[in-house]
Design a protein around this motif. Sequence first.
Motif, mmCIF file in Angstrom:
data_model
loop_
_atom_site.group_PDB
_atom_site.id
_atom_site.type_symbol
_atom_site.label_atom_id
_atom_site.label_comp_id
_atom_site.label_asym_id
_atom_site.label_seq_id
_atom_site.Cartn_x
_atom_site.Cartn_y
_atom_site.Cartn_z
ATOM 1 N N GLU A 84 0.815 -1.143 -0.096
ATOM 2 C CA GLU A 84 -0.019 0.016 0.047
ATOM 3 C C GLU A 84 0.991 1.405 0.030
ATOM 4 O O GLU A 84 1.787 1.537 0.791
ATOM 5 N N GLY A 85 0.636 2.229 -0.991
ATOM 6 C CA GLY A 85 1.458 3.489 -0.858
ATOM 7 C C GLY A 85 2.490 3.404 -2.108
ATOM 8 O O GLY A 85 3.016 4.214 -2.299
ATOM 9 N N TYR A 103 -6.141 -5.098 0.842
ATOM 10 C CA TYR A 103 -5.991 -4.082 1.377
ATOM 11 C C TYR A 103 -6.061 -3.997 3.065
ATOM 12 O O TYR A 103 -6.865 -5.037 3.379
ATOM 13 N N LYS A 105 -7.971 -2.362 6.303
ATOM 14 C CA LYS A 105 -8.925 -1.448 6.945
ATOM 15 C C LYS A 105 -9.023 -1.892 8.297
ATOM 16 O O LYS A 105 -9.559 -2.814 8.641
ATOM 17 N N ASN A 131 -1.216 7.221 -9.587
ATOM 18 C CA ASN A 131 -1.630 7.151 -8.052
ATOM 19 C C ASN A 131 -1.037 6.183 -7.273
ATOM 20 O O ASN A 131 -0.690 4.959 -8.101
ATOM 21 N N SER A 133 -0.681 2.594 -4.910
ATOM 22 C CA SER A 133 -1.582 1.386 -5.049
ATOM 23 C C SER A 133 -2.206 1.465 -3.631
ATOM 24 O O SER A 133 -1.664 1.711 -2.564
ATOM 25 N N PRO A 134 -3.545 1.169 -3.580
ATOM 26 C CA PRO A 134 -4.396 0.969 -2.364
ATOM 27 C C PRO A 134 -4.132 -0.459 -1.862
ATOM 28 O O PRO A 134 -4.662 -0.743 -0.686
ATOM 29 N N HIS A 135 -3.726 -1.174 -2.639
ATOM 30 C CA HIS A 135 -3.474 -2.459 -2.333
ATOM 31 C C HIS A 135 -2.021 -2.946 -2.031
ATOM 32 O O HIS A 135 -1.273 -2.703 -2.390
#
Length: 234
Positions: A84-85, A103, A105, A131, A133-135
Amino acid sequence: MINVDFTVLDYEYFDSEFNIKPISSKEFQKKYKPKNLTQLRMNLEKIISDIVEFYSPLSFACRQDLIAHSKLNTYKRGEIVVREGEFSKKAYLIVQGCSRAYYLKDGKDISDWFSFENQFMAPIVSFFSDNPSPHYVEFVEDSVVLEYSKEVMDSLSDKHHDFERFISKIVTETMLGLCKRLYTVQFNKAEDRYNHLLNIYPSITKRIPLTHIASYLGITLETLSRIRNPKNRI
């Protein structure tokens, strides 16, 4: 550049056209008889030809270009290739093994999708945009993959229109799968979600830990256990 047509987002179309079955390790060994990466590289043309059959035909020239730009690699079970990131412009075509995108949460690990043999895995947000990655992307089994950079895929798409169609179908499959998951989580009962997943991937419980399957289905591990073992229901 890769252009994707999302005009047909029909769930029945997803089930009938993109129901790609994973292959077992025994089937893989029988098909390609690999003893090491060198032998697998010698079988690249057959591997890619087999994968192409699932999606869209590629011309001989396109297949040769694709082979020339294919990087064969291996990953161990539990290995995380994207966090992530992070930014990543790599896509992984799974020859053998499986992976998942997930991900975090509120400290919980939630699986978003799985990829098996003949399917692609990529950090979609980062791969197709600027952007992060949120994953996370993790290999769930020891895996053999073909790696491609976004630059290579864009170049092949610009050079070969059949490759552009090929990639469009792959991305459409991924998006249809995510849409189907969202639909089933919102409108289907937990048991129906589980049975639908088994219809697509009958052996998934032998390959993916139940805790990941439960989070993918949007249920607790306890609920999944009750569904799998009706005698334990109260």
